[in-house]
Write a protein that holds these residues in place. Structure first.
Motif, PDB file in Angstrom:
ATOM      1  N   ASN A   1     -10.551   7.912 -11.606  1.00 45.03           N
ATOM      2  CA  ASN A   1      -9.742   7.000 -11.733  1.00 45.03           C
ATOM      3  C   ASN A   1      -9.348   6.138 -13.484  1.00 45.03           C
ATOM      4  O   ASN A   1      -8.261   5.795 -13.274  1.00 45.03           O
ATOM      5  CB  ASN A   1     -10.599   5.829 -10.958  1.00 45.03           C
TER       6      ASN A   1
ATOM      7  N   LYS B   1       1.422  -1.352   6.103  1.00 49.12           N
ATOM      8  CA  LYS B   1       1.809   0.662   5.713  1.00 49.12           C
ATOM      9  C   LYS B   1       1.507   1.090   6.645  1.00 49.12           C
ATOM     10  O   LYS B   1       1.758   0.611   7.410  1.00 49.12           O
ATOM     11  CB  LYS B   1      -0.308   0.854   5.309  1.00 49.12           C
TER      12      LYS B   1
ATOM     13  N   TYR C   1       1.715   7.823   2.206  1.00 48.88           N
ATOM     14  CA  TYR C   1       1.625   7.284   1.249  1.00 48.88           C
ATOM     15  C   TYR C   1       2.959   6.050   0.748  1.00 48.88           C
ATOM     16  O   TYR C   1       3.068   5.825  -0.343  1.00 48.88           O
ATOM     17  CB  TYR C   1       1.793   8.097  -0.369  1.00 48.88           C
TER      18      TYR C   1
ATOM     19  N   MET D   1      -2.621   9.224  -3.437  1.00 46.76           N
ATOM     20  CA  MET D   1      -3.283   8.011  -2.401  1.00 46.76           C
ATOM     21  C   MET D   1      -4.128   6.724  -3.235  1.00 46.76           C
ATOM     22  O   MET D   1      -4.594   6.268  -2.957  1.00 46.76           O
ATOM     23  CB  MET D   1      -4.740   8.707  -1.351  1.00 46.76           C
ATOM     24  N   TYR D   2      -3.969   7.027  -4.318  1.00 47.63           N
ATOM     25  CA  TYR D   2      -4.569   6.775  -5.570  1.00 47.63           C
ATOM     26  C   TYR D   2      -3.910   5.176  -5.848  1.00 47.63           C
ATOM     27  O   TYR D   2      -3.883   4.002  -6.205  1.00 47.63           O
ATOM     28  CB  TYR D   2      -4.901   7.296  -6.960  1.00 47.63           C
TER      29      TYR D   2
ATOM     30  N   LYS E   1      -3.465   2.884  -2.751  1.00 48.36           N
ATOM     31  CA  LYS E   1      -4.636   2.327  -2.636  1.00 48.36           C
ATOM     32  C   LYS E   1      -4.463   0.851  -3.530  1.00 48.36           C
ATOM     33  O   LYS E   1      -5.086  -0.114  -3.518  1.00 48.36           O
ATOM     34  CB  LYS E   1      -5.747   2.152  -2.581  1.00 48.36           C
ATOM     35  N   ASN E   2      -4.266   1.591  -5.319  1.00 52.16           N
ATOM     36  CA  ASN E   2      -3.694   0.068  -6.032  1.00 52.16           C
ATOM     37  C   ASN E   2      -2.924  -0.989  -5.459  1.00 52.16           C
ATOM     38  O   ASN E   2      -3.300  -1.890  -5.831  1.00 52.16           O
ATOM     39  CB  ASN E   2      -3.802   0.848  -7.111  1.00 52.16           C
TER      40      ASN E   2
ATOM     41  N   ILE F   1      -1.193  -1.538  -2.769  1.00 50.04           N
ATOM     42  CA  ILE F   1      -1.620  -2.829  -1.584  1.00 50.04           C
ATOM     43  C   ILE F   1      -2.905  -3.583  -1.850  1.00 50.04           C
ATOM     44  O   ILE F   1      -3.111  -4.599  -1.348  1.00 50.04           O
ATOM     45  CB  ILE F   1      -2.265  -1.649  -0.453  1.00 50.04           C
ATOM     46  N   ASP F   2      -3.640  -3.326  -2.675  1.00 53.29           N
ATOM     47  CA  ASP F   2      -4.792  -4.255  -2.639  1.00 53.29           C
ATOM     48  C   ASP F   2      -4.062  -4.859  -2.971  1.00 53.29           C
ATOM     49  O   ASP F   2      -4.491  -5.920  -3.735  1.00 53.29           O
ATOM     50  CB  ASP F   2      -6.146  -3.160  -3.554  1.00 53.29           C
TER      51      ASP F   2
END
Length: 670
Positions: free
Chosen positions: A269, A361, A385, A413-414, A417-418, A420-421
């Motif tokens: 990360n 998603k 993804y 995937m990282y 996730k970032n 979407i958040d």
């Protein structure tokens, strides 16, 4: 991923347990177990409701009522065997590596960073930020190094690393955001730096800086500014060796395993954050065509990365996405280095109907093939993804504004996730502002206020909805095979289990009529209150007139009562206020919508019947074609047999051509 279980041995360390119920892990620090599995126990929770154990090389927590502790116990004598010696060796090595890291970083600040205050190569603000960032990092590592010695004596290195995990995450993510700025600025001034070190530091005998050439100075600064990231990788390597020589029953085995997972993820990360920040700084110094405003005038971006974008026309493009607090900017690279073209600016609100954008998603790209074209199925995209943005306002570089949607495919995937958040937080903030605005408008609407007889406005009390809202989804559900421990039951009786019924996805969000009910009830309540108030005023005026009269005659009494009743009826008929009219309009609108839906349903049924008829006709045509095909196959077989037969005869009668011709003429005549 910080461990939430506080463990203690309580005499169970080294014992074995047999699984009697299947348990599927719901947290990252839990263990999957199946019936008849034999687990080596390490520790238990304070209330003894959870156990930690090792199975197939993995250590984690599981409920104590899912297993049966056996009398068999593994040897847990504290003798210095080979594994324990090697484990202590790597723990001491971690301590030495930490001390050497601190020593080198302190020398770097003293020799290279502190003298920068005495020259004008960099601005005072840059030098101050660089020193503060490195000091925060070193102070944290100094505290970490001091506490590491005590933890090593207790042989609980994994437990301590888990406890300081949140502080590690905060310090390193902050440093990763600032590191690219420092590195780029130093590389831009490397010639001035080399001259400065020649004049001031050449006399110092430092092994860290053997020469003062331009390339050496740049490498020297880059190496030590990136040293903290390499230190994280060292932690992971040493922890893996510690886990290798930690026995299955060791109380610290589970925490060591979880530490490896956390620090591996933290390393990835932090490197991603550093890469994103480098890319952002590169964009800030590049030329962006077809845009008038400065993209970075409102501050730093929230997130930035490359992604594949698919629009509603099915066009697949590789673009650069920059997320700001209020919008999303999409850029495209050009053939010229350090130059980009502006493509779109996306706002997370539909301007035509003031609806906030939606983020969804996408787990299977085949489900959106109808919306974005069939050519996306042939491309090599990773379905997990993907995410979709719906009801967004798109500003193009040509000046056009339209509402639409996008499909965005991330590289990891990282990234997913970032994205979407970050976008979810922005959409929630916009939705919150719209809800507050609606509340302010509803407070000033005519339905929520009422004019009294003296001309002043009085607020009507809100009435709760008659129909209940849909039940909330529970935060967690126990698995179907979770046993209920009942001490009153006999040992021979079967144990009952929780049988929670999961809510169907189709039932969630079905109810949307609460707001309409509230509007109707407000109208009815204000209407009834107006009628009652007017009627009570009429009755009071009638009583006042009757009390002022002195001994009225019977005829006057009858006339007065008749007038009073007429006056009351007239007042009641004149109470058709604005609220009643709005109620009637609302009912008429509902009936019109109902009729429109019925007509659409009838037309859809007619179309369905026509499709059924055409389907039947197609089936009959297909059957007839199949019969023709079968007949054609039979004729082809007959022709093949005929040719084979003649080929055999010709091979037999090669020496007698006349006989063969006679035969052939005879068969043809037949």
């Amino acid at each position: 991923m910080v461990d939430v279980h506080n463990g203690t041995t309580r005499g169970i360390q080294g014992k074995k347990a047999k699984c009697v119920y299947n348990y599927k892990a719901t947290m990252t620090d839990e263990l999957n177990i199946k019936i008849d599995d034999i687990i080596v126990l390490t520790q238990c929770s304070e209330d003894e409701t959870w156990l930690e154990g090792t199975l197939n090389g993995l250590t984690g927590w599981f409920p104590s009522n899912y297993v049966q502790i056996l009398d068999e116990q593994q040897d847990v004598k504290r003798h210095e065997n080979e594994d324990e010696i090697l484990r202590n060796k790597y723990i001491n090595e971690l301590k030495q590596l930490e001390e050497s890291f601190l020593d080198e970083m302190c020398k770097f600040i003293k020799i290279a960073i502190q003298p920068l205050k005495q020259n004008q190569i960099f601005s005072d603000l840059f030098v101050q930020n660089l020193i503060c960032s490195l000091n925060d990092l070193i102070k944290f590592h100094q505290i970490f190094n001091q506490n590491l010695k005590e933890i090593i004596e207790n042989s609980k290195i994994g437990n301590y690393l888990i406890s300081v995990a949140p502080q590690f995450k905060k310090v390193y993510e902050s440093y990763a955001k600032n590191n690219p700025k420092f590195t780029i600025e130093i590389n831009n001034k490397k010639e001035e730096l080399s001259k400065f070190f020649e004049s001031t530091l050449a006399k110092m005998s430092s092994p860290l800086l053997p020469t003062t050439s331009t390339i050496t100075v740049a490498i020297y600064f880059t190496k030590f500014l990136a040293a903290p990231f390499k230190q994280l990788e060292i932690y992971v390597k040493v922890l893996k060796e510690i886990q290798r020589y930690t026995q299955d029953f060791h109380v610290d085995r589970g925490d060591v395993q979880r530490s490896i997972e956390f620090y591996s993820e933290l390393t990835n990360n932090v490197l991603e954050i550093r890469k994103m920040r480098e890319y952002e700084l590169d964009l800030m110094s590049s030329k962006i065509n077809h845009i008038e405003e400065d993209l970075f005038k409102n501050g730093e971006s929230i997130y930035l990365s490359q992604a594949v974008i698919i629009n509603e026309n099915g066009e697949i493009k590789d673009r650069i996405l920059i997320l700001f607090p209020n919008n999303l900017i999409i850029l495209s690279p050009t053939n010229t280095p350090n130059e980009f073209d502006f493509e779109y600016k996306i706002q997370f609100k539909n301007q035509s109907n003031s609806i906030v954008a939606q983020l969804r998603k996408v787990t299977n790209i085949e489900t959106v093939k109808s919306s974005y074209g069939s050519n996306i199925s042939s491309s090599n995209f990773i379905n997990k993804y993907c995410f979709e943005l719906i009801d967004v306002t798109i500003h193009s570089r040509l000046g056009s504004i339209q509402n639409g949607k996008f499909l965005i495919i991330c590289s990891s995937m990282y990234d997913l996730k970032n994205w979407i958040d970050s976008i979810t937080n922005i959409i929630s903030r916009i939705q919150f502002k719209l809800n507050n605005l609606k509340k302010k408008i509803s407070c000033t609407s005519p339905i929520s206020t009422q004019v009294s007889s003296n001309g002043s406005k009085t607020k009507i009390k809100k009435i709760f909805c008659m129909r209940p809202h849909a039940p909330l989804i529970p935060h967690f559900q126990l698995p179907n095979d979770a046993p209920i421990v009942n001490n009153n039951l006999d040992s021979s009786s079967t144990q009952k289990r929780f049988m929670y019924k999961k809510p169907k996805s189709s039932d969630i969000g079905k109810y949307h009529g609460a707001d309409d009910d509230l509007k109707l009830l407000n109208v009815i309540d204000s209407l009834s209150k107006t009628k009652i108030r007017n009627a009570s005023n009429v009755i009071q005026s009638v009583e006042l007139n009757t009390s002022q009269q002195d001994k009225p005659s019977p005829m006057n009494n009858s006339l007065n009562t008749a007038k009073q009743s007429d006056q009351l009826n007239e007042t009641m008929t004149n109470t058709l206020t604005q609220n009643e009219r709005s109620l009637y309009k609302f009912i008429n609108r509902l009936t019109e919508e109902k009729n429109c839906v019925e007509t659409n349903l009838n037309s859809a049924n007619n179309e369905l019947n026509d499709l059924k008829k055409s389907n039947k006709e197609l089936k009959t045509i297909v059957k007839s074609m199949q019969k023709q095909l079968e007949n054609e196959k039979q004729t082809r077989k007959k022709l093949e047999n005929f040719i084979k037969k003649h080929l055999k005869q010709s091979s037999q009668n090669q020496s007698e051509p006349n006989g063969f011709l006679a035969n052939l003429d005879h068969e043809s005549s037949i």
